[in-house]
Design a protein around this motif. Structure first.
Motif, mmCIF file in Angstrom:
data_model
loop_
_atom_site.group_PDB
_atom_site.id
_atom_site.type_symbol
_atom_site.label_atom_id
_atom_site.label_comp_id
_atom_site.label_asym_id
_atom_site.label_seq_id
_atom_site.Cartn_x
_atom_site.Cartn_y
_atom_site.Cartn_z
ATOM 1 N N LYS A 171 1.079 -1.445 0.006
ATOM 2 C CA LYS A 171 0.195 -0.407 0.187
ATOM 3 C C LYS A 171 1.286 1.745 0.158
ATOM 4 O O LYS A 171 0.925 2.698 -0.649
ATOM 5 C CB LYS A 171 -1.056 -0.345 0.900
ATOM 6 N N SER A 172 2.099 0.716 0.819
ATOM 7 C CA SER A 172 2.596 2.098 1.122
ATOM 8 C C SER A 172 4.018 2.292 0.178
ATOM 9 O O SER A 172 4.992 3.816 -0.485
ATOM 10 C CB SER A 172 3.530 2.023 2.167
ATOM 11 N N GLY A 173 4.662 1.056 -0.437
ATOM 12 C CA GLY A 173 5.810 0.871 -0.897
ATOM 13 C C GLY A 173 6.937 -0.007 -0.474
ATOM 14 O O GLY A 173 6.589 0.572 0.935
ATOM 15 N N ASP A 174 8.020 0.205 -1.261
ATOM 16 C CA ASP A 174 9.256 -0.046 -0.777
ATOM 17 C C ASP A 174 9.522 0.520 0.834
ATOM 18 O O ASP A 174 10.607 0.218 1.474
ATOM 19 C CB ASP A 174 10.188 -1.232 -1.309
ATOM 20 N N SER A 175 9.562 1.668 0.452
ATOM 21 C CA SER A 175 9.879 2.441 1.962
ATOM 22 C C SER A 175 9.239 3.482 2.067
ATOM 23 O O SER A 175 7.939 3.299 1.509
ATOM 24 C CB SER A 175 10.863 3.496 0.930
ATOM 25 N N VAL A 200 24.512 9.464 -3.166
ATOM 26 C CA VAL A 200 23.272 8.969 -1.472
ATOM 27 C C VAL A 200 24.268 7.992 -1.224
ATOM 28 O O VAL A 200 24.700 7.132 -1.460
ATOM 29 C CB VAL A 200 21.585 9.394 -2.043
ATOM 30 N N LEU A 201 24.022 8.305 0.423
ATOM 31 C CA LEU A 201 24.837 6.804 0.908
ATOM 32 C C LEU A 201 23.117 7.243 2.991
ATOM 33 O O LEU A 201 23.789 7.812 3.458
ATOM 34 C CB LEU A 201 25.952 7.241 1.352
ATOM 35 N N ALA A 202 23.156 5.813 2.078
ATOM 36 C CA ALA A 202 21.647 5.677 3.358
ATOM 37 C C ALA A 202 21.864 4.049 3.857
ATOM 38 O O ALA A 202 22.839 3.131 4.102
ATOM 39 C CB ALA A 202 20.665 5.300 2.999
ATOM 40 N N ASP A 203 21.620 4.459 5.789
ATOM 41 C CA ASP A 203 21.748 3.727 6.758
ATOM 42 C C ASP A 203 20.298 3.643 7.627
ATOM 43 O O ASP A 203 19.904 4.521 7.933
ATOM 44 C CB ASP A 203 22.866 4.068 7.270
ATOM 45 N N PHE A 204 19.446 2.630 6.966
ATOM 46 C CA PHE A 204 18.319 2.231 7.520
ATOM 47 C C PHE A 204 17.891 2.115 9.006
ATOM 48 O O PHE A 204 19.300 1.101 9.235
ATOM 49 C CB PHE A 204 17.440 1.960 6.491
ATOM 50 N N ASN A 205 16.684 1.844 10.000
ATOM 51 C CA ASN A 205 16.721 1.308 10.855
ATOM 52 C C ASN A 205 15.159 1.071 10.704
ATOM 53 O O ASN A 205 14.004 1.888 10.968
ATOM 54 C CB ASN A 205 17.640 1.963 11.697
ATOM 55 N N THR A 206 15.374 -0.593 11.399
ATOM 56 C CA THR A 206 13.978 -0.654 11.635
ATOM 57 C C THR A 206 13.789 -0.863 13.182
ATOM 58 O O THR A 206 13.963 -2.298 13.708
ATOM 59 C CB THR A 206 13.059 -1.951 10.947
ATOM 60 N N VAL A 207 13.642 -0.009 14.179
ATOM 61 C CA VAL A 207 13.506 -0.050 15.671
ATOM 62 C C VAL A 207 12.293 -1.179 15.827
ATOM 63 O O VAL A 207 13.251 -2.041 16.779
ATOM 64 C CB VAL A 207 13.170 0.835 15.752
ATOM 65 N N HIS A 208 10.816 -1.243 14.748
ATOM 66 C CA HIS A 208 10.536 -2.570 15.737
ATOM 67 C C HIS A 208 9.879 -3.109 14.947
ATOM 68 O O HIS A 208 9.263 -3.401 13.780
ATOM 69 C CB HIS A 208 8.699 -1.541 15.373
ATOM 70 N N ARG A 368 17.386 6.074 -5.476
ATOM 71 C CA ARG A 368 18.215 5.769 -5.026
ATOM 72 C C ARG A 368 19.120 5.614 -3.684
ATOM 73 O O ARG A 368 19.874 4.515 -3.517
ATOM 74 C CB ARG A 368 19.737 6.995 -5.688
ATOM 75 N N ILE A 369 18.369 6.179 -2.703
ATOM 76 C CA ILE A 369 18.400 5.722 -1.429
ATOM 77 C C ILE A 369 18.449 4.824 -1.141
ATOM 78 O O ILE A 369 18.965 4.003 -0.330
ATOM 79 C CB ILE A 369 17.513 6.613 -0.385
ATOM 80 N N LEU A 370 16.878 3.768 -1.186
ATOM 81 C CA LEU A 370 16.749 2.496 -0.900
ATOM 82 C C LEU A 370 18.146 1.498 -1.416
ATOM 83 O O LEU A 370 18.163 1.087 -0.526
ATOM 84 C CB LEU A 370 15.481 2.502 -1.892
ATOM 85 N N GLU A 371 18.121 1.781 -2.473
ATOM 86 C CA GLU A 371 19.578 1.152 -2.995
ATOM 87 C C GLU A 371 20.399 1.611 -2.840
ATOM 88 O O GLU A 371 21.052 0.044 -2.096
ATOM 89 C CB GLU A 371 19.744 1.406 -4.371
ATOM 90 N N SER A 372 21.294 2.485 -2.326
ATOM 91 C CA SER A 372 21.998 2.559 -1.306
ATOM 92 C C SER A 372 22.112 1.457 0.532
ATOM 93 O O SER A 372 22.914 1.067 0.454
ATOM 94 C CB SER A 372 22.083 4.615 -1.294
ATOM 95 N N TRP A 378 27.776 4.401 -1.700
ATOM 96 C CA TRP A 378 27.269 5.376 -2.128
ATOM 97 C C TRP A 378 26.658 4.950 -3.721
ATOM 98 O O TRP A 378 26.536 3.934 -3.920
ATOM 99 C CB TRP A 378 28.060 5.883 -2.635
ATOM 100 N N VAL A 379 25.376 5.284 -3.930
ATOM 101 C CA VAL A 379 24.731 5.332 -5.642
ATOM 102 C C VAL A 379 24.618 6.685 -5.931
ATOM 103 O O VAL A 379 24.466 7.390 -5.253
ATOM 104 C CB VAL A 379 23.435 4.873 -4.880
#
Ligand code: NAD
Length: 381
Positions: A171-175, A200-208, A368-372, A378-379
């Protein structure tokens, strides 16, 4: 005066905000709305004082409806915007424009071929002091841009029991945090600075990593404690929090942080732009003030006041200084520009408002942020 008749699709949180903003324009009438079922559409139409209610297909058949506002969950933006354009309606779509780049590219193309007015509701650009920062930068008052620091923080997904369609990628997309609130940040960054993000160079966190999804509508339980059997455990694959380093086309660098789990930060976009002459600092939770930092003289605080801002900013201010303007005013100011174009019947050559092309640009950076994040490197954009 003959008013421009508008249909609004989706009446959750942001749909009524569109309706309220549209009702503040003299040349516009919110004539109809549409919801997921005909029954809900009727119920909401009565609640909002709107005469006509339709299903989506019926709405598009109404010849007197000139423009359509798409205020539904992200996965519907592409199909509904496309159908509305093909039915000859001007379209104002919520952000993000689509779920992915392929969808967004097609929408940009269809919109361009049709000549119809197309806009994406990047309303935060319409805080008067956001336009003031852009205007000062364009006048050379900021100087050469050295750095950008931005954050967009919220707390409405703080608890593992907080749940919404935005947590479901179909419903929302991959990000999630980046697509939902990072989209505004990415848009306003390039809008104010005039810079293009090049890498871009991204670092994600899924806290839950697991959340508790209520098995019945949450309203049913308002004011009550849910019992363990009222929830299902759902694995979460999208980010609660993200940090992204950015490189710009003038060689300067930036950083953004987005979070939907920052206790106490309700809806806080904060920008700090440093140039060779000054630093600008501004925050959406106190949007009527802007801090201007100087190296060799006192720092300044500029109030949103039509008599104090640059001349080209006054068009997005309706009230004198001290009479604060806020979030609901941003949509009004944006729609004022959009409906000036709709009154002319076609997309202007150089629109002042955010367009489908801007929606595409924001999705490009987002992908690109998702890919990174996925490859942890870096992407290029
Ligand atoms: N620009 C902003 O500041 C801003 C703020 C909030 C939300 N948004 C965007 O607005 C969109 C909606 O968000 P929201 O918070 O209002 O969500 P919401 O869940 O509160 O509302 C969505 C509404 O769409 C309706 N809907 C669902 N399917 C439908 C269909 N097929 N036809 C007609 N209506 C349908 C739902 O019944 C609901 O009323 C999202 O894309 C979000 O990113 C933008």
């Amino acid at each position: 005066m003959k008013k421009i008749k508008v249909g609004v699709v989706g009446t959750g949180f942001i749909g009524p905000a569109h309706i309220e903003a549209l009702r503040r324009l003299p040349n516009v009438e919110v004539a109809a709305l549409c919801e997921v079922t005909a029954e809900l559409a009727r119920e909401k139409a009565d609640l909002l004082g709107i005469e006509r209610s339709y299903t989506f297909d019926e709405l598009l058949k109404q010849d007197d409806i000139v423009s359509i506002h798409i205020c539904t969950p992200n996965f519907l933006h592409y199909s509904q915007s496309k159908a509305a354009l093909l039915a000859g309606k001007h379209v104002i779509c919520e952000k993000p424009l689509a779920k992915d780049l392929v969808e967004a590219e097609e929408l940009v193309q269809i919109a361009a071929e049709s000549g119809l007015v197309n806009a994406v509701h990047f309303n935060l650009r319409y805080y008067p002091l956001a336009r003031q920062m852009k205007s000062m930068r364009e006048n050379g008052e900021l100087g050469e841009i050295y750095s950008f620091i931005g954050s967009y923080l919220q707390d409405w997904l703080f608890y593992e029991t907080d749940y919404n369609w935005r947590l479901e990628p179909d419903k929302s997309g991959d990000s999630r945090a980046i697509a939902d609130i990072g989209s505004h940040l990415m848009d306003i960054l390039e809008y104010i600075t005039g810079l293009k993000t090049t890498a871009v160079l991204a670092d994600f966190n899924t806290v839950h990593p697991t959340r508790k999804k209520p098995l019945k509508p949450v309203e049913t339980y308002s004011g009550k404690m849910l019992k363990p059997e009222d929830y299902a455990d759902v694995p979460i694959t999208t980010e609660d929090h993200a940090n992204v380093l950015l490189r710009f086309d003038n060689g300067s660098k930036g950083v953004i942080t987005v979070s939907q789990v920052s206790a106490g930060r309700k809806n806080r976009m904060s920008l700090e732009i440093s140039g060779s002459k000054k630093t600008f600092s501004w925050c959406s939770e106190a949007p009527n003030e802007m801090w201007i930092g100087n190296r060799d003289s006192s720092n300044e605080v500029l109030m949103r006041d039509p008599s104090l801002v640059n001349r080209d900013v006054t068009s997005v201010i309706s009230f004198p200084g001290g009479h604060n303007e806020g979030f609901p005013d941003t949509s009004k100011q944006m729609f004022k520009e959009v409906y000036a174009a709709i009154a002319e019947g076609r997309q202007p050559e150089t629109p002042t408002f955010p367009t489908f092309a801007d929606g595409y640009r924001e999705l490009l950076i987002c992908e690109r942020i998702l890919e990174s994040n996925k490859k942890q490197g870096w992407v290029e954009v």
